[in-house]
Design a protein around this motif. Structure first.
Motif, PDB file in Angstrom:
ATOM      1  N   LEU A 436       0.826  -1.197   0.000  1.00 41.56           N
ATOM      2  CA  LEU A 436       0.000   0.000   0.000  1.00 41.56           C
ATOM      3  C   LEU A 436       0.867   1.255   0.000  1.00 41.56           C
ATOM      4  O   LEU A 436       1.912   1.303   0.659  1.00 41.56           O
ATOM      5  CB  LEU A 436      -0.888  -0.013   1.235  1.00 41.56           C
ATOM      6  N   LYS A 437       0.447   2.250  -0.772  1.00 34.85           N
ATOM      7  CA  LYS A 437       1.113   3.547  -0.761  1.00 34.85           C
ATOM      8  C   LYS A 437       1.267   4.022   0.680  1.00 34.85           C
ATOM      9  O   LYS A 437       0.338   3.946   1.478  1.00 34.85           O
ATOM     10  CB  LYS A 437       0.286   4.556  -1.561  1.00 34.85           C
ATOM     11  N   GLY A 438       2.464   4.501   1.016  1.00 37.13           N
ATOM     12  CA  GLY A 438       2.752   4.915   2.386  1.00 37.13           C
ATOM     13  C   GLY A 438       3.556   3.893   3.167  1.00 37.13           C
ATOM     14  O   GLY A 438       4.031   4.169   4.271  1.00 37.13           O
ATOM     15  N   THR A 439       3.739   2.696   2.585  1.00 37.45           N
ATOM     16  CA  THR A 439       4.527   1.655   3.242  1.00 37.45           C
ATOM     17  C   THR A 439       6.004   2.033   3.219  1.00 37.45           C
ATOM     18  O   THR A 439       6.501   2.610   2.259  1.00 37.45           O
ATOM     19  CB  THR A 439       4.324   0.298   2.553  1.00 37.45           C
ATOM     20  N   THR A 440       6.709   1.679   4.261  1.00 35.14           N
ATOM     21  CA  THR A 440       8.115   2.053   4.395  1.00 35.14           C
ATOM     22  C   THR A 440       9.051   0.879   4.129  1.00 35.14           C
ATOM     23  O   THR A 440       8.660  -0.288   4.226  1.00 35.14           O
ATOM     24  CB  THR A 440       8.403   2.585   5.811  1.00 35.14           C
ATOM     25  N   GLY A 441      10.292   1.196   3.826  1.00 36.17           N
ATOM     26  CA  GLY A 441      11.301   0.163   3.653  1.00 36.17           C
ATOM     27  C   GLY A 441      11.550  -0.612   4.922  1.00 36.17           C
ATOM     28  O   GLY A 441      11.871  -1.803   4.892  1.00 36.17           O
ATOM     29  N   TYR A 442      11.399   0.045   6.042  1.00 38.62           N
ATOM     30  CA  TYR A 442      11.553  -0.597   7.350  1.00 38.62           C
ATOM     31  C   TYR A 442      10.547  -1.745   7.515  1.00 38.62           C
ATOM     32  O   TYR A 442      10.884  -2.821   8.017  1.00 38.62           O
ATOM     33  CB  TYR A 442      11.369   0.464   8.429  1.00 38.62           C
ATOM     34  N   LYS A 443       9.323  -1.517   7.052  1.00 35.74           N
ATOM     35  CA  LYS A 443       8.291  -2.543   7.197  1.00 35.74           C
ATOM     36  C   LYS A 443       8.452  -3.671   6.183  1.00 35.74           C
ATOM     37  O   LYS A 443       8.074  -4.815   6.453  1.00 35.74           O
ATOM     38  CB  LYS A 443       6.911  -1.903   7.059  1.00 35.74           C
ATOM     39  N   LEU A 444       8.999  -3.359   5.015  1.00 34.52           N
ATOM     40  CA  LEU A 444       9.159  -4.377   3.977  1.00 34.52           C
ATOM     41  C   LEU A 444      10.398  -5.245   4.180  1.00 34.52           C
ATOM     42  O   LEU A 444      10.499  -6.334   3.619  1.00 34.52           O
ATOM     43  CB  LEU A 444       9.231  -3.709   2.601  1.00 34.52           C
ATOM     44  N   ASP A 445      11.340  -4.761   4.974  1.00 32.71           N
ATOM     45  CA  ASP A 445      12.616  -5.463   5.142  1.00 32.71           C
ATOM     46  C   ASP A 445      12.432  -6.919   5.557  1.00 32.71           C
ATOM     47  O   ASP A 445      13.132  -7.809   5.072  1.00 32.71           O
ATOM     48  CB  ASP A 445      13.466  -4.716   6.173  1.00 32.71           C
ATOM     49  N   MET A 446      11.489  -7.169   6.447  1.00 28.83           N
ATOM     50  CA  MET A 446      11.349  -8.531   6.970  1.00 28.83           C
ATOM     51  C   MET A 446      10.835  -9.516   5.913  1.00 28.83           C
ATOM     52  O   MET A 446      10.965 -10.735   6.096  1.00 28.83           O
ATOM     53  CB  MET A 446      10.447  -8.554   8.208  1.00 28.83           C
ATOM     54  N   LEU A 447      10.266  -9.027   4.810  1.00 31.04           N
ATOM     55  CA  LEU A 447       9.867  -9.950   3.748  1.00 31.04           C
ATOM     56  C   LEU A 447      11.080 -10.717   3.233  1.00 31.04           C
ATOM     57  O   LEU A 447      10.991 -11.905   2.923  1.00 31.04           O
ATOM     58  CB  LEU A 447       9.203  -9.187   2.603  1.00 31.04           C
ATOM     59  N   ALA A 448      12.203 -10.023   3.109  1.00 34.03           N
ATOM     60  CA  ALA A 448      13.422 -10.678   2.636  1.00 34.03           C
ATOM     61  C   ALA A 448      14.045 -11.556   3.716  1.00 34.03           C
ATOM     62  O   ALA A 448      14.600 -12.618   3.422  1.00 34.03           O
ATOM     63  CB  ALA A 448      14.429  -9.630   2.171  1.00 34.03           C
ATOM     64  N   ARG A 449      13.955 -11.133   4.954  1.00 37.20           N
ATOM     65  CA  ARG A 449      14.599 -11.903   6.029  1.00 37.20           C
ATOM     66  C   ARG A 449      13.820 -13.171   6.403  1.00 37.20           C
ATOM     67  O   ARG A 449      14.418 -14.147   6.883  1.00 37.20           O
ATOM     68  CB  ARG A 449      14.763 -11.023   7.279  1.00 37.20           C
ATOM     69  N   TYR A 450      12.510 -13.150   6.171  1.00 40.08           N
ATOM     70  CA  TYR A 450      11.682 -14.237   6.701  1.00 40.08           C
ATOM     71  C   TYR A 450      12.114 -15.632   6.240  1.00 40.08           C
ATOM     72  O   TYR A 450      12.237 -16.550   7.075  1.00 40.08           O
ATOM     73  CB  TYR A 450      10.210 -13.993   6.362  1.00 40.08           C
ATOM     74  N   PRO A 451      12.378 -15.871   4.935  1.00 40.19           N
ATOM     75  CA  PRO A 451      12.824 -17.220   4.548  1.00 40.19           C
ATOM     76  C   PRO A 451      14.105 -17.648   5.256  1.00 40.19           C
ATOM     77  O   PRO A 451      14.281 -18.841   5.563  1.00 40.19           O
ATOM     78  CB  PRO A 451      13.044 -17.091   3.032  1.00 40.19           C
ATOM     79  N   LEU A 452      14.986 -16.705   5.528  1.00 44.12           N
ATOM     80  CA  LEU A 452      16.220 -17.020   6.241  1.00 44.12           C
ATOM     81  C   LEU A 452      15.966 -17.208   7.731  1.00 44.12           C
ATOM     82  O   LEU A 452      16.553 -18.091   8.369  1.00 44.12           O
ATOM     83  CB  LEU A 452      17.259 -15.920   6.010  1.00 44.12           C
ATOM     84  N   TRP A 453      15.098 -16.397   8.292  1.00 43.60           N
ATOM     85  CA  TRP A 453      14.759 -16.555   9.708  1.00 43.60           C
ATOM     86  C   TRP A 453      14.171 -17.931   9.989  1.00 43.60           C
ATOM     87  O   TRP A 453      14.400 -18.512  11.060  1.00 43.60           O
ATOM     88  CB  TRP A 453      13.764 -15.477  10.128  1.00 43.60           C
ATOM     89  N   LEU A 454      13.405 -18.445   9.032  1.00 45.93           N
ATOM     90  CA  LEU A 454      12.843 -19.793   9.222  1.00 45.93           C
ATOM     91  C   LEU A 454      13.942 -20.836   9.406  1.00 45.93           C
ATOM     92  O   LEU A 454      13.728 -21.878  10.035  1.00 45.93           O
ATOM     93  CB  LEU A 454      11.967 -20.173   8.024  1.00 45.93           C
ATOM     94  N   GLU A 455      15.135 -20.543   8.855  1.00 43.94           N
ATOM     95  CA  GLU A 455      16.275 -21.463   8.975  1.00 43.94           C
ATOM     96  C   GLU A 455      17.224 -21.045  10.095  1.00 43.94           C
ATOM     97  O   GLU A 455      18.314 -21.608  10.227  1.00 43.94           O
ATOM     98  CB  GLU A 455      17.046 -21.502   7.646  1.00 43.94           C
TER      99      GLU A 455
END
Length: 588
Positions: A436-455
């Protein structure tokens, strides 16, 4: 000897009655990358990373740096007299906290006021009295015998066909913005902001296109503080044609000291306390740097140039990687050779002006060092096993590039294949995001980390950063990071890298990096949604992927990405290169 350097500095501290002395990594313009003249922290400590702070007392010395450099700093600080403090690690004090514990209540803390920003100084002051600080001249000046000269490289005009907006257009917008804040004057200290504003480029800082200068924009006058011997006739005429008054770099002190009754807009993050100290007879308005946000949102001409730039850059990278793959089993090729091969291919592209940062070519466990830099004494020779990671980029008239690929040179372990595939999942997850418009890079960062966090894996750095347009390789304010500094909305036209990774000390390192641009996806009853357009196209090593770990959407993404890569690059290649690319982009 490093200890001798510390001894000399401590003597200077004693003469000036200073109990602790801080040496930052920045220059007088709060730059991330600085000219050799300003690399005092490296000189005193032997730590060569771009980020870090050294603090010296009469009987101890500490070096603070972030997770990108922990392994590197441990090696480089051996025998230096410095202890390593790992920033953000639980239980490790910040350098102000450490100072609080080692400096007496009436002790004096010194530093060069030209290289610390207003905001950094305000943070440092917390918990101390004003009397504890002494804004000192640079104490290294008298003990650094072979200090490099202050840079005075030539500057040149960046043509409008690349920049998209003229300097006068940009300055009109700048004036409108500072007027809205009640200001009538604007001071710019940040080097890349000055270069962008005036459509000028230089080479005072290695791998960057900036030049040492200050800018003063008033309602009726524009002054650029820069040494005149940097200007050729064409650049001089260009500046005069834009009604820009030229003053020498050092004249900033007298000019600002004589300003009176002005309402001055400046950025506390990018302006030194020295500059602010010259403005006592004026009202100061502390706000975010105007130009930083303006240049982060690329215009259509910059975006189109960037697409073309990345395409040409990929061709150079392809030729380099193909040569390495075809020859490393026949003749020795070292990590240093890899750097040179890739650079040589880039140099053949029209508009090439140099690399955009020191190439990271890490083989085997060297790739686990996020910012590894090979040298004659420390360079591996490639062999038919393990990973080669190459993070590199170029500076071109039509853009700045940054891309990382990790390739297997032979046998890899199941663990390595799993790690490679997990990193790919991280890239795909963020690349496919709709938000959504207004979303920040801070909030999106965990999308990339999540597959790695699972491991149970994490990387101690940001997921991505903005990239300048024929400017600095790292450009804010946008970025993907767990830091709140990237908690600002992403906007259409902003570009960012996506570069998650796995770094296992003594074993292997893996990073896959693409650059994307924010664009509109669609609008519905819930609002406007954005997505990313990938503009870097280069094969991702299919031999290192375990397809069983990818879901259908991820398989579709990588296959589509490779089809697009082949279609974009193949018309620009010869038959042999097309065949190589076809093999690298086949469906999985």
């Amino acid at each position: 000897m490093l200890n001798n350097k510390l001894s000399k500095l401590r003597n200077e501290m004693s003469k000036n009655r200073i109990d602790a002395y801080i040496i930052l990594s920045s220059d007088a313009h709060q730059s991330e990358n600085v000219a050799e003249y300003f690399k005092g922290r490296r000189w005193i400590s032997n730590f060569t990373g771009s980020a870090g702070t050294a603090v010296i007392t009469a009987d101890s010395a500490g070096l603070w740096t972030d997770g990108r450099y922990f392994l590197q700093a441990e090696k480089e600080l051996e025998g230096s007299g410095f202890d390593l403090f790992k920033m953000t690690v639980e239980g490790v004090p910040t350098y102000p906290e450490w100072l609080k514990s080692v400096v007496k209540k009436d002790g004096i803390i010194g530093f060069d006021g030209k290289v610390i920003s207003i905001s950094a100084y305000n943070e440092l002051k917390k918990g101390f009295d004003e009397e504890n600080f002494k804004t000192q001249d640079d104490l290294l000046e008298s003990i650094w015998d072979d200090r490099p000269n202050f840079p005075k490289e030539n500057i040149f005009v960046h043509d409008l066909c690349y920049a998209g907006k003229s300097a006068s257009e940009k300055i009109d917008i700048i004036r409108e913005i500072y007027h809205s804040h009640g200001a009538d004057t604007y001071i710019i200290s940040s080097l890349d902001d000055i270069a962008w504003t005036f459509n000028l480029r230089g080479s005072d800082v290695l791998n960057n296109t900036t030049f040492y200068s200050y800018a003063l924009i008033e309602d009726d006058k524009i002054t650029l503080f820069i040494d005149s011997d940097k200007l050729d006739e064409q650049t001089d005429l260009y500046l005069k044609g834009n009604n820009i008054v030229l003053k020498s770099y050092d004249e900033i002190t007298d000019i600002l000291s004589n300003l009176k009754n002005k309402n001055i807009y400046l950025s506390p993050e990018k302006t030194s306390i020295y500059i602010e100290s010259l403005l006592k007879n004026n009202k100061i308005i502390h706000e975010k740097e105007i130009t930083t946000h303006l240049k982060a949102v690329k215009n259509e001409i910059e975006i189109q140039n960037s697409r073309e730039c990345y395409l040409n850059d990929s061709i150079a990278l392809l030729k380099g990687f193909k040569y390495i793959e075809d020859n490393f089993k026949k003749t020795p090729i070292t990590e240093l050779d890899v750097e040179n091969i890739i650079r040589d291919e880039r140099s053949k592209i029209d508009g090439f002006k140099g690399i955009s940062f020191d190439t990271i070519a890490g083989y085997k466990d060297h790739a686990a060092l996020m910012h590894f830099k090979a040298n004659e004494k420390n360079t591996y020779t490639l062999d038919s096993q393990g990973f080669l990671l190459v993070d590199s980029g170029g500076q071109y008239l039509n853009g700045t590039t940054d891309i990382t690929r990790t390739f297997s040179l032979g046998d890899i372990t199941p663990e390595q294949k799993k790690d490679f595939t997990t990193v790919l999942k991280s890239v795909i997850t963020l690349s496919r995001a709709k938000f959504l418009k207004g979303t920040t890079g801070y909030k999106l960062d965990m999308l990339a980390r999540y597959p790695l966090w699972l491991e149970g894996i994490d990387y101690k750095c940001g997921t991505g950063h903005g990239v300048g347009f024929f400017l600095n390789i790292h450009e804010g304010p946008q970025g993907f990071s767990v830091k709140k500094s990237h908690d600002l909305p992403l906007e259409i036209g902003m570009n960012l890298t996506i570069e998650p990774g796995v770094y296992k000390e003594g074993r292997h390192g893996i990073r896959t990096e693409n650059t994307v641009i924010v664009k509109e996806a669609f609008t519905n009853e819930n609002g406007t949604f954005y997505e990313f357009e990938t503009i870097s196209f280069f094969p991702i090593d299919i031999n290192s992927i375990d397809p069983s770990l990818l879901n259908n959407d991820e398989l579709e993404w990588i296959n589509t990405y490779h089809v697009t890569t082949f279609n974009k690059l193949s018309p620009l290649l010869n038959e042999d290169e097309v065949n190589w690319l076809r093999e690298k982009t086949k469906q999985i």
